[in-house]
Enzyme design. Structure first.
Site, PDB file in Angstrom:
ATOM      1  N   ARG A 122      35.356  32.002  47.606  1.00  0.00           N
ATOM      2  CA  ARG A 122      34.897  31.534  48.910  1.00  0.00           C
ATOM      3  C   ARG A 122      36.131  31.234  49.755  1.00  0.00           C
ATOM      4  O   ARG A 122      37.215  30.974  49.225  1.00  0.00           O
ATOM      5  CB  ARG A 122      34.052  30.271  48.769  1.00  0.00           C
ATOM      6  N   ARG A 161      33.505  38.780  48.905  1.00  0.00           N
ATOM      7  CA  ARG A 161      32.854  38.193  47.722  1.00  0.00           C
ATOM      8  C   ARG A 161      31.664  39.067  47.301  1.00  0.00           C
ATOM      9  O   ARG A 161      31.473  39.366  46.118  1.00  0.00           O
ATOM     10  CB  ARG A 161      32.409  36.768  48.057  1.00  0.00           C
TER      11      ARG A 161
END
Length: 333
Positions: A187, A284
């Protein structure tokens, strides 16, 4: 005035007792309440005093979350949502009812189901804590169901699109950011918090602090190691002694903010002709999707992404049609 307040208190206690205890002897309870109330002077709080209660309870709640290890970013988001709700209802925490919550959630037609679900989740967590701490007796959000959300497919990049982003990088910092984002699947807040001291170059790994203040180990592939070393060598020439892995360009060197990292990724993406919006979080998704296509086990991916629940990992994964076709040929005979 005190006599009127006492009478009102007794009436409210009688109503509450009959609601909570269905087989209670209301007459005896009323007499007992009157006996106890005679020993006190009762003054009912004004509307203004009741309104001030909400801000106080929000502070209590966020302090509890802070002690549990929630990030300041999460706390800020919770405070923002709860403050907006308190401004809308304009009453004390204990006075809020289910109709108030429904009215608030329906007050903005432009809110998507996802936005409503997020705001409801914040309110549910808040009131669940309030009940557990015995600040309120009932949860006004308990009867409200989370709205169904559109099942949107993750907008991951293909391997070709990832190569286009790599080629669009114009300096070592841009390329290092892209490679570390993709290799670790982190993240943006986790990447911003990475430190130079946490890197184990021999194992190609480093530790990050994720959601809930949980630490985990993530890994760097060959490209990430190569370009990260190049970026750090360039920083060393500038005598940059900032402890964070990614630092600001100008003195005094310090940790890059999430906004500054997003700005760099947006700049790189703007050089590529693609209809897909490339953001830090897309890396991601891309890491998860490409890893699944290459045969990674779901449990391994779950650990790499830092998910406590495997169902969360599944939301990040879209299996390509080619992979589904090959799986069918292999397992369905």
């Amino acid at each position: 005035m005190a006599a009127n307040d006492t009478a009102r208190l007794l009436m409210e206690l009688e109503t509450m007792a009959s609601t909570l205890v269905s087989d209670a002897d209301v007459v005896k309870l009323k007499l007992r309440f009157e006996e106890v109330a005679n020993n006190y002077t009762v003054n009912r709080r004004t509307v203004e005093e009741m309104e001030n209660d909400f801000a106080e309870k929000i502070d209590y709640y966020l302090n509890a979350l802070r002690l549990e290890g929630y990030s300041e970013q999460t706390l800020y988001g919770n405070r923002l949502d709860l403050n907006k709700f308190s401004q809308y209802v304009n009453k004390a925490v204990v006075q809020v009812n289910t109709a108030d919550v429904r009215s608030y959630l329906a007050s903005r037609p432009d809110w998507s189901n996802g936005t409503v679900a997020k705001k409801l989740s914040t309110l549910k967590a808040f009131y669940k804590w309030m009940v557990a701490e015995e600040f309120v007796l009932r949860d006004p959000t308990a009867k409200i169901r989370t709205p169904k959300q559109e099942k949107r497919l993750p907008k991951a990049m293909s391997q070709n699109e990832l190569e286009m982003i790599r080629d669009a990088c114009e300096n070592s910092k841009e390329r290092a950011l892209v490679e570390v984002f993709y290799s670790t699947g982190c993240r943006i807040s986790e990447l911003a918090g990475m430190t130079k001291a946490s890197i184990d170059w021999r194992n190609g790994s480093l530790s990050v602090i994720g959601k809930g203040n949980k630490e985990r180990v993530v890994y760097l592939n060959g490209k990430a190691i190569f370009y990260l070393k190049k970026y750090l060598e360039d920083r060393a020439e500038e005598e940059d002694d900032c402890e964070y892995l990614f630092a600001t360009t100008l003195r005094p060197y310090r940790k890059m903010s999430n906004a500054a990292i997003r700005k760099i990724i947006n700049k790189v993406a703007s050089r590529v002709e693609t209809s897909k919006k490339v953001t830090p979080h897309v890396f991601r998704h891309s890491m998860a999707t490409i890893a699944i296509d290459n045969g990674i086990e779901l449990g391994d991916l779950q650990q790499l992404l830092g998910h406590s629940n495997p169902s969360t990992t599944l939301r990040y994964v879209i299996v390509s049609e080619e992979r589904k076709k090959n799986a069918h040929k292999r397992y369905v005979q």
